[in-house]
Design an enzyme around this catalytic site. Sequence first.
Site, PDB file in Angstrom:
ATOM      1  NE  ARG A 112      20.407 -36.877  15.294  1.00 14.01           N
ATOM      2  CZ  ARG A 112      20.789 -35.798  14.933  1.00 14.01           C
ATOM      3  NH1 ARG A 112      21.603 -35.561  13.977  1.00 14.01           N
ATOM      4  NH2 ARG A 112      20.167 -34.888  15.465  1.00 14.01           N
ATOM      5  CG  ASP A 276      12.101 -37.011  22.517  1.00 16.64           C
ATOM      6  OD1 ASP A 276      11.115 -36.083  22.577  1.00 16.64           O
ATOM      7  OD2 ASP A 276      12.920 -36.737  21.485  1.00 16.64           O
TER       8      ASP A 276
HETATM    9  P1  AMP Z   1      15.597 -34.884  18.282  1.00 16.05           P
HETATM   10  O1  AMP Z   1      14.799 -33.743  18.128  1.00 16.05           O
HETATM   11  O2  AMP Z   1      16.958 -34.691  17.831  1.00 16.05           O
HETATM   12  O3  AMP Z   1      15.652 -35.117  19.829  1.00 16.05           O
HETATM   13  O4  AMP Z   1      15.381 -36.097  17.638  1.00 16.05           O
HETATM   14  C1  AMP Z   1      13.902 -36.644  17.746  1.00 16.05           C
HETATM   15  C2  AMP Z   1      13.717 -38.017  17.425  1.00 16.05           C
HETATM   16  O5  AMP Z   1      14.543 -38.066  15.853  1.00 16.05           O
HETATM   17  C3  AMP Z   1      14.775 -38.811  17.895  1.00 16.05           C
HETATM   18  O6  AMP Z   1      14.167 -40.311  18.150  1.00 16.05           O
HETATM   19  C4  AMP Z   1      16.265 -38.840  17.178  1.00 16.05           C
HETATM   20  O7  AMP Z   1      16.726 -40.099  17.338  1.00 16.05           O
HETATM   21  C5  AMP Z   1      15.413 -38.903  15.672  1.00 16.05           C
HETATM   22  N1  AMP Z   1      16.334 -38.240  14.653  1.00 16.05           N
HETATM   23  C6  AMP Z   1      16.720 -36.891  14.737  1.00 16.05           C
HETATM   24  N2  AMP Z   1      17.854 -36.649  13.505  1.00 16.05           N
HETATM   25  C7  AMP Z   1      17.851 -37.869  12.939  1.00 16.05           C
HETATM   26  C8  AMP Z   1      18.482 -38.391  11.896  1.00 16.05           C
HETATM   27  N3  AMP Z   1      19.475 -37.688  11.351  1.00 16.05           N
HETATM   28  N4  AMP Z   1      18.549 -39.857  11.635  1.00 16.05           N
HETATM   29  C9  AMP Z   1      17.620 -40.865  12.342  1.00 16.05           C
HETATM   30  N5  AMP Z   1      17.047 -40.381  13.409  1.00 16.05           N
HETATM   31  C10 AMP Z   1      16.940 -39.032  14.016  1.00 16.05           C
HETATM   32 MG    MG Z   2      16.551 -36.181  20.980  1.00 18.81          MG
END
Ligand code: AMP
Ligand code: MG
Length: 513
Positions: A112, A276
């Site tokens: 996103r 990540d």
């Molecule tokens: P995070 O835990 O926020 O670092 O996210 C982990 C992964 O999930 C990353 O690849 C983000 O881009 C993806 N991600 C988190 N929320 C969303 C969303 N609402 N839509 C698409 N991808 C998401």
């Molecule tokens: Mg992230």
Amino acid sequence: MSSRPAAAAAPASTPAAADSALQPGAQWHNGFAGLPPVFYTRLQPTPMPALAMHARNDALAQQMGLRPEWLRGSEATEVLGGNALLPGMDALASVYSGHQFGHWAGQLGDGRAILLGEIRSPAAPQGLELQLKGAGKTPYSRMGDGRAVLRSSIREYLCSEAMHGLGVPTTRALSLVTSPQPIYRETVETAAVVARVAPSFVRFGHFEHFAARDDQDSLRKLADYVVVRYMQDVAQHASGSAERYAAFLAEVAERTARMIARWQAHGFCHGVMNTDNMSILGLTIDYGPFQFLDHYDANHICNHSDTGGRYAFARQPQVAYWNLFCLGQALLPLIGDEATTLAALERYKTALEPAMQRALGAKLGLDPARSTAPETVAGVVNPLLAMMQQHRTDYSLFWRALSQAVADDSLPALVHWFDGDAAFETWREQYQALLQPGDAAATAARMFAANPRYVLRNHLGQQAITAAQQGDWAPFARLQTVLATPYAEHPGCEDLAALPPDWAQHIEISCSS
Ligand code: AMP
Ligand code: MG
């Protein structure tokens, strides 16, 4: 408008036209987008209706080569909300993988986040990237909707700027744009887009991605890109040499150590230290369920989804090493042998301790010109933290009160922070013996510059969110102002430096955002 609908694709690397967005001498630069296509997918943000900009960062705009007047205009709202692109932008989502909560998660990527491009300007000749978070689906969205909700966007904006104000390396926030488009989480929420800014958004996970695919050519290209762009000393070693990639790993380790020392000193819990979410430049990135400690608790878990406490406050330094170890494994094919890789990783340990000493020494008001033995600093800090843990002492407020008590020569009165515990008097004597006699004013000045009066506590963020959800952005704006200079006194803002209310303990922040 010189912008056009996002639906009409911007050709890659359009030369910057005379552009109302950019300051004289500033131009779009083909940085990350100049890497081969295996690193990303070119795409457009997905438009949303009725965009409104609620927060803008004039100082950052100035610093990155954007004109602050442009930021105030309607074109900026459309561009920074993902409805339009400017000539010269080259929008893309990058691919990365990573370890989440200790397990290999495979491919993730910018699900996103959309990188709009990079600006080089006289103010930022090294270049700063502009990325939208929440601007629609990408090929890496998996089950997600590509969106971010208002509450998490407010937290990301405020915290990245609060960290910058504190002097902690971080990605920055340029703007916050909302749309009435409904977003479905546990409830229906409001959509928001934060424009983030950093020299680079490359993560440990980018390297893990290519290592997992055994794509050594891409691995080396990416390492070379980061080294040449951001690590001049490392770039002295020839491309392709083991020395370069070992020095690269050591440099990342050192930057990470410096970041972690600041987190620990300020009582900052990140909450989702997955590989990540670790910046290759040692910047704090991806503000999710973070929290500044209220009362001191080494075992505090700020992420409601982190049931095992993997990312508990006091574990962060070890977790950072674990993450660096994953990066080391990914770089192993470039470095060549395990012993050299492990030796490079040692830099984390050798850098963390002095960085912690510096950060804690500053909080104690120690004169950096006089060397104090590490065990002496630890010998004062550890019993203090133990008392804080036992008495649930408010972490930030106590340090500030300590600074004031040094200024006023009233240290014994601080015993009330520890419920009258006699151990405090022993500690006070030990601490006072460390300070230079007759140096109180200089000591206090150092402490006021190291112990913030204001931190973004959960309940303050929550108050700003609740108000903004009802259309009142005044509490947000007030926090924005105060957190930009958190070491200063802000008359009339004493409520923002008060003990948290009881309800603050019950705020639950999870990964859902
Ligand atoms: P995070 O835990 O926020 O670092 O996210 C982990 C992964 O999930 C990353 O690849 C983000 O881009 C993806 N991600 C988190 N929320 C969303 C969303 N609402 N839509 C698409 N991808 C998401
Ligand atoms: Mg992230």
